[in-house]
Design an enzyme around this catalytic site. Structure first.
Site, mmCIF file in Angstrom:
data_model
loop_
_atom_site.group_PDB
_atom_site.id
_atom_site.type_symbol
_atom_site.label_atom_id
_atom_site.label_comp_id
_atom_site.label_asym_id
_atom_site.label_seq_id
_atom_site.Cartn_x
_atom_site.Cartn_y
_atom_site.Cartn_z
ATOM 1 C CE LYS A 56 -2.076 -1.122 3.843
ATOM 2 N NZ LYS A 56 -1.406 -2.425 4.089
ATOM 3 N NE ARG A 71 -4.339 -1.280 10.184
ATOM 4 C CZ ARG A 71 -3.283 -0.793 9.514
ATOM 5 N NH1 ARG A 71 -3.303 0.411 9.021
ATOM 6 N NH2 ARG A 71 -2.239 -1.545 9.332
ATOM 7 N NE ARG A 96 7.967 -2.854 5.849
ATOM 8 C CZ ARG A 96 6.656 -2.689 5.963
ATOM 9 N NH1 ARG A 96 6.027 -1.888 5.129
ATOM 10 N NH2 ARG A 96 5.998 -3.325 6.888
ATOM 11 N NE ARG A 144 6.690 -1.023 9.780
ATOM 12 C CZ ARG A 144 5.582 -0.834 9.064
ATOM 13 N NH1 ARG A 144 5.640 -0.088 7.972
ATOM 14 N NH2 ARG A 144 4.448 -1.368 9.417
ATOM 15 N NE ARG A 148 2.212 -5.244 10.667
ATOM 16 C CZ ARG A 148 3.221 -5.165 9.804
ATOM 17 N NH1 ARG A 148 4.341 -5.837 10.023
ATOM 18 N NH2 ARG A 148 3.117 -4.430 8.737
HETATM 19 P P1 AP5 Z 1 4.942 -1.547 1.591
HETATM 20 O O1 AP5 Z 1 4.592 -0.697 0.415
HETATM 21 O O2 AP5 Z 1 5.734 -0.944 2.683
HETATM 22 O O3 AP5 Z 1 3.628 -2.300 2.140
HETATM 23 P P2 AP5 Z 1 2.402 -1.777 3.005
HETATM 24 O O4 AP5 Z 1 1.169 -2.453 2.502
HETATM 25 O O5 AP5 Z 1 2.386 -0.278 3.051
HETATM 26 O O6 AP5 Z 1 2.817 -2.418 4.376
HETATM 27 P P3 AP5 Z 1 2.748 -1.887 5.851
HETATM 28 O O7 AP5 Z 1 3.382 -2.973 6.655
HETATM 29 O O8 AP5 Z 1 3.335 -0.519 5.983
HETATM 30 O O9 AP5 Z 1 1.238 -1.879 6.085
HETATM 31 P P4 AP5 Z 1 0.554 -1.988 7.422
HETATM 32 O O10 AP5 Z 1 -0.862 -1.784 7.007
HETATM 33 O O11 AP5 Z 1 0.819 -3.193 8.209
HETATM 34 O O12 AP5 Z 1 1.269 -0.864 8.262
HETATM 35 P P5 AP5 Z 1 0.859 0.586 8.737
HETATM 36 O O13 AP5 Z 1 2.067 1.393 8.660
HETATM 37 O O14 AP5 Z 1 -0.383 1.057 8.093
HETATM 38 O O15 AP5 Z 1 5.712 -2.832 1.023
HETATM 39 C C1 AP5 Z 1 6.228 -3.837 1.870
HETATM 40 C C2 AP5 Z 1 7.585 -4.320 1.324
HETATM 41 O O16 AP5 Z 1 7.388 -4.924 0.039
HETATM 42 C C3 AP5 Z 1 8.625 -3.197 1.084
HETATM 43 O O17 AP5 Z 1 9.891 -3.686 1.380
HETATM 44 C C4 AP5 Z 1 8.506 -2.886 -0.429
HETATM 45 O O18 AP5 Z 1 9.718 -2.411 -0.971
HETATM 46 C C5 AP5 Z 1 8.136 -4.258 -0.971
HETATM 47 N N1 AP5 Z 1 7.271 -4.166 -2.156
HETATM 48 C C6 AP5 Z 1 6.248 -3.286 -2.350
HETATM 49 N N2 AP5 Z 1 5.667 -3.527 -3.550
HETATM 50 C C7 AP5 Z 1 6.322 -4.571 -4.104
HETATM 51 C C8 AP5 Z 1 6.200 -5.285 -5.333
HETATM 52 N N3 AP5 Z 1 5.261 -4.960 -6.228
HETATM 53 N N4 AP5 Z 1 7.044 -6.335 -5.567
HETATM 54 C C9 AP5 Z 1 7.997 -6.671 -4.661
HETATM 55 N N5 AP5 Z 1 8.181 -6.021 -3.488
HETATM 56 C C10 AP5 Z 1 7.355 -4.989 -3.206
HETATM 57 O O19 AP5 Z 1 0.470 0.289 10.260
HETATM 58 C C11 AP5 Z 1 1.417 -0.128 11.191
HETATM 59 C C12 AP5 Z 1 0.781 -0.221 12.564
HETATM 60 O O20 AP5 Z 1 0.283 1.076 12.958
HETATM 61 C C13 AP5 Z 1 -0.441 -1.132 12.703
HETATM 62 O O21 AP5 Z 1 -0.069 -2.477 12.911
HETATM 63 C C14 AP5 Z 1 -1.153 -0.507 13.915
HETATM 64 O O22 AP5 Z 1 -0.501 -0.863 15.099
HETATM 65 C C15 AP5 Z 1 -0.916 0.973 13.687
HETATM 66 N N6 AP5 Z 1 -2.001 1.581 12.898
HETATM 67 C C16 AP5 Z 1 -1.851 2.265 11.730
HETATM 68 N N7 AP5 Z 1 -3.035 2.681 11.265
HETATM 69 C C17 AP5 Z 1 -3.968 2.237 12.158
HETATM 70 C C18 AP5 Z 1 -5.383 2.345 12.210
HETATM 71 N N8 AP5 Z 1 -6.081 2.973 11.261
HETATM 72 N N9 AP5 Z 1 -6.016 1.748 13.258
HETATM 73 C C19 AP5 Z 1 -5.340 1.121 14.228
HETATM 74 N N10 AP5 Z 1 -3.993 0.985 14.227
HETATM 75 C C20 AP5 Z 1 -3.313 1.541 13.204
#
Ligand code: AP5
Ligand code: ZN
Length: 218
Positions: free
Chosen positions: A13, A90, A129, A162, A173
């Site tokens: 994402k 979420r 990552r 991370r 997660r």
């Molecule tokens: P990346 O693009 O970083 O993936 P992502 O989907 O953004 O993954 P996240 O882990 O950041 O999502 P998340 O939803 O768990 O975390 P968030 O920060 O929102 O890609 C991942 C890897 O793959 C990278 O290394 C990239 O280079 C690689 N990649 C990407 N595309 C690729 C491709 N096409 N081919 C190959 N490789 C590729 O949330 C984190 C935490 O914050 C949550 O667990 C929670 O504790 C809290 N939080 C955040 N928002 C909320 C909310 N709304 N409610 C409650 N808690 C929340």
């Protein structure tokens, strides 16, 4: 466009958000990025402290804190170029709060993009990552390796894993996603706003697929 990015942890994402913002000129709000940035503050309120602890374990942050954080940034929702919400909503309660905020700002969602990828590939993306400790640029050990191992191409900062990309936190997660977030797809499907997009292939291929899906909607 006014868009929500939905999809499991690690599906890509954040990577797509960056490409989509460049391509569409939208405002980008990632709740995860905002909480990670708060880690660097010197002082944390008790509520923020417990949110950051929950995040480390891979659990969701409480709805109250997330919604108040998004409300504080609600000017994003009336951004002239549209917006991309990445990682919010979420839970059902967050989706309801978003509907209210959208009403207050007199705008509507154009699309909810739901990215899909087999679990094995998700785990590979998460465990590979590496993030720059200085500028927060995101790399991947095999799919997007830095030119020099362990060093950011952009600023020379050190690359780190991370806390929540460790296997125990990844499991928590994924469970939180299945229990609380996946059901939102039905919520948005019912109002005809859901667009499912395969997240396989290169980031550029996924971007192209996403733009095609958005065009079909426009
Ligand atoms: P990346 O693009 O970083 O993936 P992502 O989907 O953004 O993954 P996240 O882990 O950041 O999502 P998340 O939803 O768990 O975390 P968030 O920060 O929102 O890609 C991942 C890897 O793959 C990278 O290394 C990239 O280079 C690689 N990649 C990407 N595309 C690729 C491709 N096409 N081919 C190959 N490789 C590729 O949330 C984190 C935490 O914050 C949550 O667990 C929670 O504790 C809290 N939080 C955040 N928002 C909320 C909310 N709304 N409610 C409650 N808690 C929340
Ligand atoms: Zn860097």
């Amino acid at each position: 466009f006014r868009i929500v990015l939905l999809g499991p942890p690690g599906v890509g994402k954040g990577t797509q958000a960056e490409l989509l913002c460049k391509s569409l000129g939208t405002c980008h709000l990632s709740t995860g990025d905002v909480f990670r940035a708060a880690q660097c503050q010197n002082e944390h309120s008790p509520a923020l402290r417990s949110a950051l602890d929950a995040m480390k374990r891979g659990e969701l942050v409480s709805d109250g804190l997330v919604v108040s954080m998004v409300s504080e940034r609600s000017s994003c929702l009336s951004c002239f170029g549209g917006f991309l919400l990445d990682g919010f909503p979420r839970t059902a309660a967050q989706a309801e709060a978003l509907d209210e905020l959208l009403d207050q700002n007199g705008v509507q969602l154009d699309a909810v993009l739901s990215y899909e990828l087999p679990l094995a590939e998700i785990v590979d993306r998460l465990s590979g990552r590496r993030t720059c400790s200085k500028c927060k640029a995101v790399f991947h050990a095999t799919a997007r390796p830095p030119h020099k191992e362990g060093t950011c191409d952009l600023c020379g900062g050190g690359l780190v894993q991370r806390d929540d990309d460790r296997p125990e936190a990844i499991r928590v997660r994924m469970q939180a996603y299945e229990e609380s977030t996946r059901p939102l797809a039905d919520y948005y499907q019912q109002t005809g706003r859901l667009l499912s997009v395969s997240a396989g292939g290169s980031p550029e291929e996924i971007l192209e697929r996403t733009l095609e899906a958005l065009q079909s909607k426009a």
